[in-house]
Write a protein that holds these residues in place. Structure first.
Motif, PDB file in Angstrom:
ATOM      1  N   HIS A  72      39.066  51.269  52.702  1.00 27.39           N
ATOM      2  CA  HIS A  72      39.095  49.855  52.335  1.00 27.39           C
ATOM      3  C   HIS A  72      39.011  48.954  53.567  1.00 27.39           C
ATOM      4  O   HIS A  72      38.354  47.904  53.539  1.00 27.39           O
ATOM      5  CB  HIS A  72      40.363  49.541  51.544  1.00 27.39           C
ATOM      6  N   ALA A  76      35.871  46.301  54.239  1.00 23.83           N
ATOM      7  CA  ALA A  76      36.076  44.870  54.448  1.00 23.83           C
ATOM      8  C   ALA A  76      35.475  44.393  55.767  1.00 23.83           C
ATOM      9  O   ALA A  76      35.051  43.244  55.883  1.00 23.83           O
ATOM     10  CB  ALA A  76      37.571  44.552  54.418  1.00 23.83           C
ATOM     11  N   GLY A  78      32.778  45.837  57.159  1.00 21.88           N
ATOM     12  CA  GLY A  78      31.346  46.142  57.217  1.00 21.88           C
ATOM     13  C   GLY A  78      31.004  47.217  58.220  1.00 21.88           C
ATOM     14  O   GLY A  78      29.932  47.180  58.829  1.00 21.88           O
ATOM     15  N   LEU A 126      28.952  40.440  59.013  1.00 21.79           N
ATOM     16  CA  LEU A 126      29.302  41.817  58.688  1.00 21.79           C
ATOM     17  C   LEU A 126      28.158  42.548  57.991  1.00 21.79           C
ATOM     18  O   LEU A 126      27.861  43.698  58.296  1.00 21.79           O
ATOM     19  CB  LEU A 126      30.552  41.836  57.803  1.00 21.79           C
ATOM     20  N   VAL A 127      27.531  41.885  57.016  1.00 19.15           N
ATOM     21  CA  VAL A 127      26.423  42.477  56.264  1.00 19.15           C
ATOM     22  C   VAL A 127      25.329  41.428  56.125  1.00 19.15           C
ATOM     23  O   VAL A 127      25.612  40.265  55.813  1.00 19.15           O
ATOM     24  CB  VAL A 127      26.875  42.949  54.866  1.00 19.15           C
ATOM     25  N   LYS A 154      27.182  38.323  54.433  1.00 16.86           N
ATOM     26  CA  LYS A 154      28.618  38.536  54.254  1.00 16.86           C
ATOM     27  C   LYS A 154      29.248  38.439  55.634  1.00 16.86           C
ATOM     28  O   LYS A 154      28.890  39.183  56.542  1.00 16.86           O
ATOM     29  CB  LYS A 154      28.885  39.913  53.643  1.00 16.86           C
ATOM     30  N   HIS A 155      30.199  37.508  55.789  1.00  8.60           N
ATOM     31  CA  HIS A 155      30.658  37.183  57.130  1.00  8.60           C
ATOM     32  C   HIS A 155      32.175  37.205  57.219  1.00  8.60           C
ATOM     33  O   HIS A 155      32.895  37.208  56.204  1.00  8.60           O
ATOM     34  CB  HIS A 155      30.139  35.805  57.541  1.00  8.60           C
ATOM     35  N   ASP A 156      32.628  37.202  58.449  1.00 10.64           N
ATOM     36  CA  ASP A 156      34.059  37.098  58.739  1.00 10.64           C
ATOM     37  C   ASP A 156      34.547  35.722  58.270  1.00 10.64           C
ATOM     38  O   ASP A 156      33.872  34.718  58.485  1.00 10.64           O
ATOM     39  CB  ASP A 156      34.278  37.256  60.248  1.00 10.64           C
ATOM     40  N   ALA A 196      34.040  37.565  53.670  1.00  5.33           N
ATOM     41  CA  ALA A 196      34.638  38.869  53.384  1.00  5.33           C
ATOM     42  C   ALA A 196      36.129  38.700  53.132  1.00  5.33           C
ATOM     43  O   ALA A 196      36.785  37.864  53.748  1.00  5.33           O
ATOM     44  CB  ALA A 196      34.396  39.831  54.535  1.00  5.33           C
ATOM     45  N   THR A 197      36.640  39.486  52.224  1.00  8.03           N
ATOM     46  CA  THR A 197      38.068  39.471  51.927  1.00  8.03           C
ATOM     47  C   THR A 197      38.750  40.563  52.729  1.00  8.03           C
ATOM     48  O   THR A 197      38.398  41.739  52.600  1.00  8.03           O
ATOM     49  CB  THR A 197      38.318  39.694  50.429  1.00  8.03           C
ATOM     50  N   TYR A 199      41.179  43.342  53.830  1.00  9.39           N
ATOM     51  CA  TYR A 199      41.923  44.325  53.035  1.00  9.39           C
ATOM     52  C   TYR A 199      43.400  44.251  53.368  1.00  9.39           C
ATOM     53  O   TYR A 199      43.792  44.276  54.535  1.00  9.39           O
ATOM     54  CB  TYR A 199      41.402  45.733  53.313  1.00  9.39           C
TER      55      TYR A 199
END
Length: 259
Positions: A72, A76, A78, A126-127, A154-156, A196-197, A199
Motif C-alpha cells: 500500500h 501510494a 507510485g 507519481l504517475v 497523479k501527483h504528490d 495521491a492519497t 497510505y
C-alpha cells in the motif's frame, strides 16, 4: 564456568534466531536505482526492506508481517516506476514489413511513452498517462480530423497543479504534430490532476507493559523478556557460586596457616 559460557552462547543464538522473521519477495528485476527508491520510501514508513542481487536484477524483500503495509505504501508513492518503451525500442528493425496502420499505431504508442517518461521526471509527479490522437482523414474527401491529447497526472498532494499546468500544456502541444495551436484549447488538450492519497496503516496495536507495539512483535519481545530474566538468574547464580567459592577459600586459608 564452562557451563555458564555454554548457557550464554545458547541464549545469544536463540535471541538472534528470534529476531529473524520470515521474509517475502516484494519486487524483482529492479535496477539499483529503483530498488534504492523503494527501500528509501519504505524506510520513511519504518518498514524494513533488504536488497538481494540476482541474475536478472535486484529483488527487494520485506518481512511477512509488513507485506500489506509495504504494498500500500509503494502504491501510494507510485513506486517502482513503470518501465516504458522508447522510440528506439518500438521502431527497432527486425526485418518485418509493417503495414501503414501498424506503423501509425506504433508511432502513437511510442510518442505516448516518450511523453509519459518526460512527465514522470517532474518532481512530485507519481504517475503520468498520455493518450494521443494524431491528425487523420476519416474518408476520402472528408476534412482532416485535428490532433488531440489527454493527459492524466497523479501527483504528490504537496504539488501545486496550477503552477505546473501551463508548462505541461506547452510541452505536450509542442511534442505532438498538429497541436501547436491547441495550447489553450481544453477540448483538444485535456490535463487532469489527481492528488495521491497517502497510505495510513490501519492496524491495531497491542500493549506490552506500558508500551504499544505491533501485534506481530509481541512474541519477539516476550522471548527477549524471558531471555533477559534467564540471563539475570544465571548471572546471579554464577555470582553466588563465585562468592561462595571465594569465602570457602578465605576460610580454608587460616586453617592451612595454623597447620
Amino acid at each position: 564456568m564452562r557451563r555458564c559460557r555454554f548457557i550464554l552462547l545458547w541464549l545469544t543464538l536463540l535471541s538472534v534466531l528470534s529476531g529473524c522473521g520470515e521474509s517475502v519477495e516484494l519486487h524483482r528485476k529492479l535496477s539499483e536505482q529503483e530498488a534504492n527508491e523503494v527501500i528509501a520510501e519504505l524506510a520513511d514508513k519504518h518498514i524494513r526492506a533488504q536488497k538481494q542481487l540476482e541474475k536478472d536484477g535486484v529483488a527487494v524483500r520485506v518481512r511477512t508481517d509488513d507485506i500489506a503495509a509495504a504494498v500500500h505504501t509503494l502504491a501510494a508513492a507510485g513506486l517502482p516506476k513503470t518501465a516504458r518503451s522508447t522510440l528506439g525500442d518500438v521502431f527497432r528493425k527486425e526485418g518485418v514489413i509493417s503495414t501503414p496502420l501498424e506503423e501509425r499505431a506504433r508511432y502513437i504508442y511510442a510518442l505516448s511513452q516518450e511523453l509519459e517518461a518526460t512527465l514522470s521526471n517532474i518532481d512530485g509527479v507519481l504517475v503520468a498517462r498520455v493518450h494521443v490522437v494524431l491528425p487523420e482523414r476519416v474518408a476520402p474527401g472528408e476534412p482532416v480530423q485535428p490532433a488531440s491529447a489527454s493527459v492524466f497526472i497523479k501527483h504528490d498532494p504537496r504539488l501545486e497543479p496550477d503552477s505546473l499546468l501551463p508548462r505541461i500544456r506547452r510541452m505536450v502541444a509542442s511534442s505532438i504534430p498538429g497541436m501547436t495551436t491547441a495550447v489553450a484549447n481544453p477540448q483538444k488538450l485535456t490535463v487532469i490532476f489527481v492528488p495521491a492519497t497517502a497510505y495510513k496503516e490501519k492496524q491495531q496495536l497491542a500493549y506490552f507493559g506500558p508500551f504499544l507495539i505491533k501485534p506481530g512483535d509481541l512474541a519477539f519481545w516476550h522471548t527477549m523478556l524471558t531471555l533477559f530474566f534467564i540471563v539475570l538468574v544465571a548471572g546471579c547464580a554464577a555470582a553466588g557460586f563465585w562468592l561462595k567459592k571465594t569465602r570457602d577459600a578465605q576460610h580454608a586459608e587460616p586453617h592451612a596457616n595454623d597447620a
